[in-house]
Design an enzyme around this catalytic site. Structure first.
Site, PDB file in Angstrom:
ATOM      1  N   SER A 172       0.841  -1.188   0.000  1.00 34.94           N
ATOM      2  CA  SER A 172       0.000   0.000   0.000  1.00 34.94           C
ATOM      3  C   SER A 172       0.887   1.253   0.000  1.00 34.94           C
ATOM      4  O   SER A 172       1.897   1.299  -0.698  1.00 34.94           O
ATOM      5  CB  SER A 172      -0.946  -0.033   1.207  1.00 34.94           C
ATOM      6  N   HIS A 182       2.595   2.418   2.556  1.00 34.01           N
ATOM      7  CA  HIS A 182       3.599   2.372   3.626  1.00 34.01           C
ATOM      8  C   HIS A 182       5.012   2.697   3.145  1.00 34.01           C
ATOM      9  O   HIS A 182       5.699   3.528   3.764  1.00 34.01           O
ATOM     10  CB  HIS A 182       3.581   1.001   4.312  1.00 34.01           C
ATOM     11  N   ASP A 189       8.458   0.609  10.368  1.00 30.91           N
ATOM     12  CA  ASP A 189       7.008   0.670  10.271  1.00 30.91           C
ATOM     13  C   ASP A 189       6.435   0.129  11.576  1.00 30.91           C
ATOM     14  O   ASP A 189       6.908  -0.880  12.110  1.00 30.91           O
ATOM     15  CB  ASP A 189       6.535  -0.183   9.092  1.00 30.91           C
ATOM     16  N   TRP A 220      -4.349   9.700 -14.610  1.00 34.52           N
ATOM     17  CA  TRP A 220      -3.483  10.242 -13.552  1.00 34.52           C
ATOM     18  C   TRP A 220      -3.637  11.750 -13.492  1.00 34.52           C
ATOM     19  O   TRP A 220      -3.841  12.418 -14.516  1.00 34.52           O
ATOM     20  CB  TRP A 220      -2.015   9.894 -13.827  1.00 34.52           C
ATOM     21  N   HIS A 280     -11.565   7.174  -1.319  1.00 33.13           N
ATOM     22  CA  HIS A 280     -11.679   5.934  -0.557  1.00 33.13           C
ATOM     23  C   HIS A 280     -11.432   6.159   0.934  1.00 33.13           C
ATOM     24  O   HIS A 280     -11.633   5.244   1.737  1.00 33.13           O
ATOM     25  CB  HIS A 280     -10.695   4.893  -1.085  1.00 33.13           C
ATOM     26  N   ASN A 307      -3.659   9.269   3.680  1.00 30.37           N
ATOM     27  CA  ASN A 307      -2.962  10.295   2.902  1.00 30.37           C
ATOM     28  C   ASN A 307      -3.957  11.196   2.172  1.00 30.37           C
ATOM     29  O   ASN A 307      -3.788  12.422   2.127  1.00 30.37           O
ATOM     30  CB  ASN A 307      -2.023   9.646   1.888  1.00 30.37           C
ATOM     31  N   SER A 308      -4.987  10.592   1.609  1.00 31.19           N
ATOM     32  CA  SER A 308      -5.995  11.377   0.888  1.00 31.19           C
ATOM     33  C   SER A 308      -6.753  12.302   1.828  1.00 31.19           C
ATOM     34  O   SER A 308      -7.048  13.454   1.483  1.00 31.19           O
ATOM     35  CB  SER A 308      -6.967  10.440   0.163  1.00 31.19           C
ATOM     36  N   GLY A 326      -9.486  -1.829   5.845  1.00 30.94           N
ATOM     37  CA  GLY A 326      -8.607  -1.300   6.871  1.00 30.94           C
ATOM     38  C   GLY A 326      -9.091  -0.029   7.531  1.00 30.94           C
ATOM     39  O   GLY A 326     -10.278   0.125   7.860  1.00 30.94           O
TER      40      GLY A 326
END
Length: 434
Positions: free
Chosen positions: A20, A22, A119, A316, A334, A338-339, A357
């Site tokens: 993802s 990360h 992480d 994009w 979603h 970050n979004s 998640g």
């Protein structure tokens, strides 16, 4: 491998969870640290496939070394479609692979590892750090809010009073609790408090009560973001599909920007429902989605919306520029962390359609706690629910999002809370005051 530039006196190992968003977040943090500490070597450990993408065209920060570790997938392995199949294979070899790679990096550089930056998923880093007698930093890549009956409201900890059990990530309180991924989460939960610092890509003014609670339970819980406001490139991203010029021709606050990241795409029938809702409500839109999905749109949708210039579909977009454009009214997303942060940083309310998640919890917080958007009713796109969501967002004033935008920008200013917290983190990682 050779490190160029000034003489190096410390060696930090960075362990990446290679899925993802990360790896990109860990590299962003590593670049920030490496830039602030030029006499420190940072060895970055990640699977080859992910590293190849991350380091392609990467320039600057010559004190970052790339090391590839095995993904645990046998050469003749055939995937059978099990949930988190690739993740589970990696987790089976992760600790041994990181230990092996660390020995290689120490020989390459002639420097013993002086700190582990990992992480937050990697519970075993605490044991490694104890064995090596060095500090370790557990970077939490999601929001602070992601640390029974779907509609049951539970008082988890201060700052999470309005979160539903059904919105907690699968594997935490439900789902397959015996899977390697769930086991990892539970082991992480038992060891995170041992870390010398727990930095997070957020700003403390977003969740002051939650920050206060976590600070009392974790060593140096440090909000050091939003990264999207601290790592902007000096030059604009290339706008390959002329999105900005298209937005320039739209009216102020009239466009819905739609993007579900690079990993998630709604199923075909939801794409149809969303597209029909956009036309039904006559909503102007800029939609970023992979070309393979174009075939699922209603017949004539692309042609009609392109001809009347009400819509633009591209594979994009330069997202930061798009979200900060005056034409954008809402971000259909979603609900990835970050979004969410990018939307907050731009002052744009959200319509969330979470998939997995922490996206469910993030979306719940967006709607019920921060009040900066809403979740799609029913959890997925239907024409009716989407029309209602679009009409609601376009008819309501989301003053809270503007207030949070200001707080986010103040947090990353030179004397802001995130900037001060980063200095504290740098001291932990390097062992000296910057």
């Amino acid at each position: 491998m050779e490190v160029t530039g000034t003489v190096k006196n410390k060696h930090v190992a960075v362990f990446t969870f290679p899925y993802s968003s990360h790896p990109a977040l860990l590299l962003t943090l590593t670049r920030k640290l490496a830039s602030a500490a030029p006499t420190v070597v940072f060895s970055f450990f990640n699977i080859e496939k992910s590293n190849r993408v991350l380091f392609s065209g990467l320039s600057g920060c010559t004190n970052i070394l790339r090391y590839d570790v095995s993904d645990g997938i046998p050469d003749d392995y055939v995937f059978v479609g099990k949930p988190q199949e690739d993740v589970n294979l990696f987790l089976a070899v992760a600790e041994d692979e990181f230990r092996r790679a660390v020995r290689v990096a120490e020989i390459d550089t002639g420097l013993k590892i002086s700190c582990l930056v990992v992480d937050g998923f990697f519970w075993f880093a605490g044991d490694m750090a104890t064995e090596m007698n060095i500090p370790w930093v557990a970077f939490w890549t999601a929001g602070a809010c992601s640390a029974g009956p779907d509609e049951e409201i539970v008082d988890l900890i201060p700052g999470l009073e309005s979160v539903r059990l059904g919105d907690l990530p699968s594997g935490v309180v439900m789902g397959n609790l015996e899977s390697p991924f769930a086991t990892m989460l539970h082991k992480m939960g038992r060891t995170l408090a041992r870390a010398n610092a727990v930095p997070i890509n957020s700003f403390q003014e977003l969740d002051p009560d939650l920050t206060k609670n976590l600070s009392s339970n974790l060593n140096k819980f440090l909000n050091i973001g939003p990264f999207n406001l601290t790592t902007k490139e000096k030059t604009s991203e290339h706008d390959e599909y002329a999105c900005i010029s298209w937005l320039d021709n739209q009216k102020t606050r009239t466009v819905a920007y739609i993007c579900f990241g690079t990993v998630f795409t709604p199923p075909a029938h939801e794409l149809v429902e969303l597209a029909e809702a956009l036309e039904e409500t006559e909503t102007s839109f800029l939609w970023s989605i992979n070309k393979d999905s174009y075939k699922h749109f209603p017949k004539g949708f692309l042609e009609r919306t392109s001809a009347n210039e009400t819509g633009k579909v591209v594979p994009w977009v330069p997202q930061d520029q798009v979200l900060n454009h005056v034409a954008i009214r809402v971000f259909v997303t979603h609900g990835g962390w970050n979004s969410v942060l990018e939307s907050v940083g731009a002052g744009v309310p959200m319509i969330c359609r979470p998939f997995i998640g922490d996206q469910h919890m993030n979306s719940w917080m967006v709607e019920r706690v921060w009040e900066i958007g809403l979740r799609i009713q029913g959890g997925n796109f239907t024409k009716r629910a989407t029309c209602r969501a679009l009409e609601h967002v376009f008819s309501h004033s989301y003053k809270r999002i503007e207030a949070l935008k200001d707080l986010a920008h103040k947090a990353v200013a030179s004397n802001g809370s995130s900037s001060q917290n980063f200095k504290t983190l740098l001291e932990v990682v390097t062992g000296s005051t910057p």
